[in-house]
Motif scaffolding. Structure first.
Motif, mmCIF file in Angstrom:
data_model
loop_
_atom_site.group_PDB
_atom_site.id
_atom_site.type_symbol
_atom_site.label_atom_id
_atom_site.label_comp_id
_atom_site.label_asym_id
_atom_site.label_seq_id
_atom_site.Cartn_x
_atom_site.Cartn_y
_atom_site.Cartn_z
ATOM 1 N N PHE A 227 0.824 -1.213 0.000
ATOM 2 C CA PHE A 227 0.000 0.000 0.000
ATOM 3 C C PHE A 227 0.855 1.260 0.000
ATOM 4 C CE2 PHE A 227 -3.297 -2.930 1.600
ATOM 5 C CZ PHE A 227 -4.353 -2.539 0.800
ATOM 6 N N LEU A 228 1.882 1.276 0.831
ATOM 7 C CA LEU A 228 2.648 2.495 1.040
ATOM 8 C C LEU A 228 3.514 2.888 -0.154
ATOM 9 C CD1 LEU A 228 3.584 1.894 4.771
ATOM 10 C CD2 LEU A 228 2.072 3.677 3.887
ATOM 11 N N ARG A 229 3.775 1.956 -1.049
ATOM 12 C CA ARG A 229 4.574 2.310 -2.230
ATOM 13 C C ARG A 229 3.705 2.834 -3.374
ATOM 14 N NH1 ARG A 229 5.197 -3.665 -3.147
ATOM 15 N NH2 ARG A 229 7.080 -3.477 -1.882
ATOM 16 N N ASP A 234 0.159 8.317 1.324
ATOM 17 C CA ASP A 234 1.170 9.037 2.098
ATOM 18 C C ASP A 234 1.299 8.553 3.536
ATOM 19 O OD1 ASP A 234 1.495 10.762 -0.159
ATOM 20 O OD2 ASP A 234 -0.301 11.838 0.485
ATOM 21 N N GLY A 235 0.876 7.336 3.791
ATOM 22 C CA GLY A 235 0.970 6.815 5.145
ATOM 23 C C GLY A 235 -0.229 5.949 5.456
ATOM 24 N N ALA A 236 -0.451 5.700 6.749
ATOM 25 C CA ALA A 236 -1.515 4.786 7.135
ATOM 26 C C ALA A 236 -2.098 5.157 8.486
ATOM 27 C CB ALA A 236 -0.977 3.354 7.183
ATOM 28 N N ALA A 254 8.187 0.059 6.999
ATOM 29 C CA ALA A 254 7.742 -0.024 5.607
ATOM 30 C C ALA A 254 7.533 1.374 5.035
ATOM 31 C CB ALA A 254 6.470 -0.847 5.508
ATOM 32 N N ALA A 255 6.987 2.274 5.848
ATOM 33 C CA ALA A 255 6.786 3.662 5.405
ATOM 34 C C ALA A 255 8.138 4.342 5.176
ATOM 35 C CB ALA A 255 5.960 4.430 6.419
ATOM 36 N N LYS A 256 9.081 4.072 6.053
ATOM 37 C CA LYS A 256 10.402 4.676 5.929
ATOM 38 C C LYS A 256 11.093 4.238 4.652
ATOM 39 C CE LYS A 256 15.023 4.679 7.962
ATOM 40 N NZ LYS A 256 15.931 4.057 8.951
ATOM 41 N N GLU A 257 10.955 2.976 4.309
ATOM 42 C CA GLU A 257 11.611 2.455 3.105
ATOM 43 C C GLU A 257 11.100 3.114 1.845
ATOM 44 O OE1 GLU A 257 10.996 -1.720 3.394
ATOM 45 O OE2 GLU A 257 12.385 -1.953 5.083
#
Length: 259
Positions: A227-229, A234-236, A254-257
């Protein structure tokens, strides 16, 4: 963070869960696990009774404190309600408004949510405005019209100078805690594109490019990266997976990556 990209935002909504001991342990687990990591904005939203407790644990960390709701008055004879001034006094920086559970279980209207949004912003809080359709609305091809209505009415009469303190959380109600129905990353991307387009119509292209739109449909460590890619995600906004520090931290990673 990659140049030109919006900062990812990961919000933990604990809903009506935790005892004081559990809230303390969970907040410590997230704060200790995150350390000085600053590539992702992280917000924890515990139940009202534990805001002060969690605030003390988060002191010195990069994690912001948020609330799950508020009433749009400074004070008064509103038994059982909590004002934005109380939230600010407890150290809250953000408040979740328009959550699907408050819309569908407690009957909050778009107009009432708009009152909350405007009062929260005027009081100095950041707002996480939740929008999203039910399964029946999606099956009836009403998703775009529903998102348009909720966003337009929810943000009616919001001043331009308050826009930087607003983020949007897309919650497909039919995909939250539902084993029979799961939203795909493509469905999330499509809904976020609708919302960003409508935001642009309301406030202009520059504001639309700046606003963070989070996905809130049962994100967990296994599906977070998918989802985040996606473009425009822009986040969750995390419910169940925010109740375990290791799962919540995995989603932040996962968001950081993707930052």
């Amino acid at each position: 963070m990659k140049p030109g990209k919006r900062r990812k935002v990961v919000v933990g909504n604990w809903k009506m869960h935790t005892t004081s001991a559990e809230a303390r342990q969970l907040a410590k687990g997230v704060a200790n696990g995150l350390g000085n990591e600053d590539d992702v904005s992280v917000i924890l939203c515990p139940p009202f009774p534990y805001l002060a407790l969690v605030r003390e644990i988060l002191k010195g960390s990069r994690i912001a404190l948020g609330a799950q709701n508020m009433y749009p008055e400074k004070e008064g004879a509103f038994t059982g309600e909590v004002s934005p001034m109380m939230l600010l006094d407890l150290g809250c920086k953000y408040v979740i408004l328009g959550h699907s559970e408050r819309r569908h279980k407690l009957g909050e209207s778009d107009m009432f949510i708009n009152q909350k949004v405007r009062f929260a912003l005027a009081s100095g809080l950041g707002v996480i405005l939740c929008v999203g359709e039910t399964l029946e609305q999606r099956k009836a091809n009403q998703t775009e019209a529903l998102l348009d209505r909720q966003l337009s009415l929810g943000l009616a009469d919001v001043p331009a100078d308050a826009l930087p303190r607003i983020s949007i959380a897309y919650e497909p109600v039919w995909a939250i805690g539902n084993a029979a129905h799961h939203a795909t990353p493509q469905q999330a991307e499509d809904a976020h594109a609708i919302l960003r387009g409508r935001f642009a119509n309301l406030f202009g292209e520059e504001a639309a490019e700046a606003v963070a739109i989070q996905y809130g449909g049962s994100v967990d460590p296994e599906n977070a990266a998918a989802f985040l890619r996606r473009n425009g995600v822009d986040g969750a906004l995390i419910g169940g997976a925010s109740m375990k520090a290791d799962q919540f931290l995995a989603i932040i990673r996962a968001a950081k990556e993707d930052s």
